[in-house]
Design a protein around this motif. Structure first.
Motif, PDB file in Angstrom:
ATOM      1  N   LYS A 114       0.970  -1.382  -0.169  1.00  0.00           N
ATOM      2  CA  LYS A 114       0.268  -0.314  -0.307  1.00  0.00           C
ATOM      3  C   LYS A 114       0.871   1.496  -0.225  1.00  0.00           C
ATOM      4  CE  LYS A 114      -4.068  -1.812   0.035  1.00  0.00           C
ATOM      5  NZ  LYS A 114      -5.078  -1.667  -0.538  1.00  0.00           N
ATOM      6  N   CYS A 116       0.571   5.145   0.945  1.00  0.00           N
ATOM      7  CA  CYS A 116      -0.190   6.242   2.313  1.00  0.00           C
ATOM      8  C   CYS A 116      -0.336   7.931   1.789  1.00  0.00           C
ATOM      9  CB  CYS A 116      -0.033   6.351   3.257  1.00  0.00           C
ATOM     10  SG  CYS A 116      -0.119   7.066   4.677  1.00  0.00           S
ATOM     11  N   ARG A 139      -6.321   6.286  10.663  1.00  0.00           N
ATOM     12  CA  ARG A 139      -7.179   7.571   9.837  1.00  0.00           C
ATOM     13  C   ARG A 139      -6.594   7.893   8.140  1.00  0.00           C
ATOM     14  NH1 ARG A 139      -8.002   9.493  14.722  1.00  0.00           N
ATOM     15  NH2 ARG A 139      -6.473  11.303  15.337  1.00  0.00           N
ATOM     16  N   HIS A 140      -5.069   7.418   8.402  1.00  0.00           N
ATOM     17  CA  HIS A 140      -4.689   7.877   6.940  1.00  0.00           C
ATOM     18  C   HIS A 140      -5.054   7.496   5.376  1.00  0.00           C
ATOM     19  CE1 HIS A 140      -0.510   9.221   9.003  1.00  0.00           C
ATOM     20  NE2 HIS A 140      -1.546   9.776   9.832  1.00  0.00           N
ATOM     21  N   GLN A 141      -5.011   7.784   4.816  1.00  0.00           N
ATOM     22  CA  GLN A 141      -5.983   6.818   3.408  1.00  0.00           C
ATOM     23  C   GLN A 141      -4.490   6.205   2.577  1.00  0.00           C
ATOM     24  OE1 GLN A 141      -7.297   9.603   0.777  1.00  0.00           O
ATOM     25  NE2 GLN A 141      -7.850   8.515  -1.273  1.00  0.00           N
ATOM     26  N   ILE A 143      -3.890   3.960  -0.092  1.00  0.00           N
ATOM     27  CA  ILE A 143      -3.980   3.441  -1.544  1.00  0.00           C
ATOM     28  C   ILE A 143      -3.532   2.477  -1.966  1.00  0.00           C
ATOM     29  CG2 ILE A 143      -4.998   5.985  -2.420  1.00  0.00           C
ATOM     30  CD1 ILE A 143      -2.454   6.385  -4.062  1.00  0.00           C
ATOM     31  N   GLU A 162      -7.591  16.472  -3.265  1.00  0.00           N
ATOM     32  CA  GLU A 162      -8.677  15.320  -2.839  1.00  0.00           C
ATOM     33  C   GLU A 162      -9.258  15.923  -3.481  1.00  0.00           C
ATOM     34  OE1 GLU A 162      -7.967  14.098   1.814  1.00  0.00           O
ATOM     35  OE2 GLU A 162      -8.027  16.197   1.516  1.00  0.00           O
ATOM     36  N   LYS A 190     -12.526  11.326  -5.843  1.00  0.00           N
ATOM     37  CA  LYS A 190     -13.413  10.116  -6.467  1.00  0.00           C
ATOM     38  C   LYS A 190     -14.695   9.539  -7.379  1.00  0.00           C
ATOM     39  CE  LYS A 190     -15.521   5.855  -3.801  1.00  0.00           C
ATOM     40  NZ  LYS A 190     -15.859   5.447  -2.840  1.00  0.00           N
TER      41      LYS A 190
END
Length: 547
Positions: A114, A116, A139-141, A143, A162, A190
């Motif tokens: 992953k 971050c 809480r970090h995103q 991907i 974002e 998104k």
């Protein structure tokens, strides 16, 4: 005892009791090997000292010693297995070319699982653990692993990109949204991603559809080539047959001509031979009389000469024919060759007619059902209820000024249009003293005078009142027809640029426009001519009977 799993090649080093690789291998007197601990435990729980493999009994408990050879072999096997396992583990951990490596690991960097977007780092399975367990990092995103994480940060505010600004069509961060893009249409990244992904899906579907259409077009083209090849083979076969027949006819005509001339010459020779034979017979008689006369004339006996002359009547020659009016004239061959050529021409004409009849029958296979379009008909024209007939009326009807309608020329177009392929139809012209028929392009002038020529979008043949048939070119080509056609067939090959007219009943070609360049829709075109009492018969679109 060992606990790791090994490959099937380790079978020779397995203890038959624990089924694992030997540990301190010992050998019994019967020759079987076991782990020292395994065989001792086996004998500790049994009353007899038996070999677990061959069941040989020992009176006393054997004194077991380590089998040094087997022990060395097992040690080598363990070392080799460990090297293979270590190499395999290293290959699994090391990131391959094109994969994102872990940013935390040093030395050999394994593949990252992953990335971050907060930490701007990529992590392998081990270093990813804090992001999965620690509340602050959860809480970090995260991907899927990507390279160049700095490119995902706003260069102005050093914040993650974002959001997406639809107004400026660019990715922005939260601070950009409240500053430079405050009044713009901004949506979460998104959301725009989903929208663009849907658009890409449609684009991909369209591309696939285009690909499919082109594949179908390739099949269509290949099929056309196959059909063209079949047509070519058929035409070649037919051409060979026709020209072979023509060649045979010419050779047969030549042989007949030669035989006729030879027969005439033979007759002349026979006549001459008969005359010569008769003359030679008379010459023979005369020579005989000449000899007699000569012999008597040599006699010196007066009485004998006189008596011989009187008894033989020697002074009178033998009976002969009067040859003054007899003779053999040279045979005249005048007209023999001409007659043979005329006969050959008749034969060739029959063969050509057969060929044209076959050709007409072939083009009749492309017959289409066409009707007349009343929206294009000049107000003075009268169309039948089934829209298959048209003639000129005396009264000009009050009709709407349709843009499609002819206003100056009393003509009409067909309802159906053609922009590809081949098509054929037939029009009856019986009882007419003038007419025009053929095909016209869609953009033909409908509000002014019309010039009949391909340059003006018309490919037609015509009949004028002086019984003159024409091909409507610029200038017109006068056509010499053996007989007036009662029904005219029209064949069009759009791609080939061909328009041919046939006398249907005579199966004869009237005229062909070749090398045409069609770029528009084509329609049936009819002009029935003015109604002067002699030209009242209609032009009739008739069913094609020959196919």
């Amino acid at each position: 005892m060992a606990a790791a799993n090994y490959l099937s090649s380790e079978d020779q080093f397995l203890c038959s009791i624990c089924l694992d690789v030997f540990t301190d291998p010992v050998a019994t007197s019967c020759g079987h090997n076991f782990c020292r601990k395994c065989i001792n435990e086996h004998w500790n729980i049994n009353d007899q000292y038996l070999c677990p493999m061959c069941k040989e009994a020992f009176n006393t408990r054997p004194d077991l010693r380590v089998n040094t050879f087997i022990s060395e072999m097992v040690a080598q096997f363990r070392q080799s297995a460990q090297q293979k396992a270590s190499s395999s583990s290293s290959e699994q951990r090391c990131a391959k070319p094109g994969e994102v490596p872990c940013d935390v690991c040093t030395g050999t960097k394994p593949k990252a699982l992953k990335s971050c977007l907060v930490c701007l780092a990529s992590y392998c399975e081990t270093h990813l653990e804090p992001h999965l367990t620690m509340s602050g990092l959860k809480r970090h995103q995260l991907i899927d692993p990507v390279e160049n994480l700095e490119g995902r940060m706003c260069t102005k505010h050093d914040k993650p990109l974002e959001l997406f600004c639809k107004t400026d069509q660019t990715c922005v961060c939260m601070l950009c949204h409240v500053s430079d893009h405050k009044m713009h249409d901004v949506v979460p990244l998104k959301e725009e991603y989903e929208e663009k992904k849907a658009e890409l899906g449609k684009t991909e579907a369209n591309i696939q559809q285009m690909i499919q259409k082109r594949r179908l077009k390739i099949q269509e083209i290949k099929h056309s080539v196959d059909l063209s090849e079949e047509d070519a083979d058929r035409e070649i076969a037919e051409g060979v047959q026709v020209f072979t027949s023509l060649k045979e006819s010419v050779e047969r005509g030549l042989n007949e001509l030669i035989n006729t001339i030879k027969e005439k010459q033979k007759t002349t020779e026979k006549q001459a031979e008969a005359f010569i034979k008769e003359l030679e017979q008379e010459i023979s008689e005369l020579m005989k009389r000449s000899t007699e006369v000569e012999q008597i004339s040599r006699s010196e006996d007066h009485l004998h000469l006189l008596q011989s002359v009187q008894s033989l009547n020697i002074q009178q020659p033998p009976p002969t024919k009067d040859w003054k009016q007899v003779g053999v004239r040279p045979t005249s061959y005048e007209g023999t060759v001409v007659k043979a050529v005329v006969q050959l021409e008749e034969t060739l004409s029959k063969d050509v007619k057969k060929l044209l009849k076959a050709k007409l029958k072939r083009v009749q296979q492309y017959a289409v059902d066409v009707t007349l379009d009343p929206d294009t008909a000049h107000p003075q024209l009268i169309l039948s209820h089934d829209r298959k007939q048209v003639n000129h009326g005396d009264v000009k009807k009050n009709l709407p000024d349709n843009p499609k309608r002819f206003s100056a020329c009393a003509c009409v177009l067909g309802k159906q249009s053609f922009s590809s392929g081949r098509f054929y139809f037939e029009v009856q012209v019986k009882g007419k003293t003038e007419w025009d028929l053929g095909v016209a392009r869609e953009s033909i002038n409908r509000k002014g005078n019309i010039t009949l020529s391909p340059e003006d979008g018309l490919w037609t043949t015509c009949l004028r009142k002086r019984s003159e048939y024409q091909a409507a070119t610029r200038p017109p080509v006068r056509l010499s027809l053996k007989s007036p056609p009662q029904k005219v067939g029209v064949f069009v090959d759009y791609e080939e640029g061909l328009v041919s007219f046939y006398d249907v009943d005579a199966a004869a070609l009237i005229y062909s426009f070749t090398g045409c360049s069609f770029t528009e829709k084509l329609f049936l075109y009819l002009w029935p001519g003015n109604n002067d009492g002699k030209n009242s018969a209609p032009l009739i679109i008739t069913p094609v009977r020959g196919r």
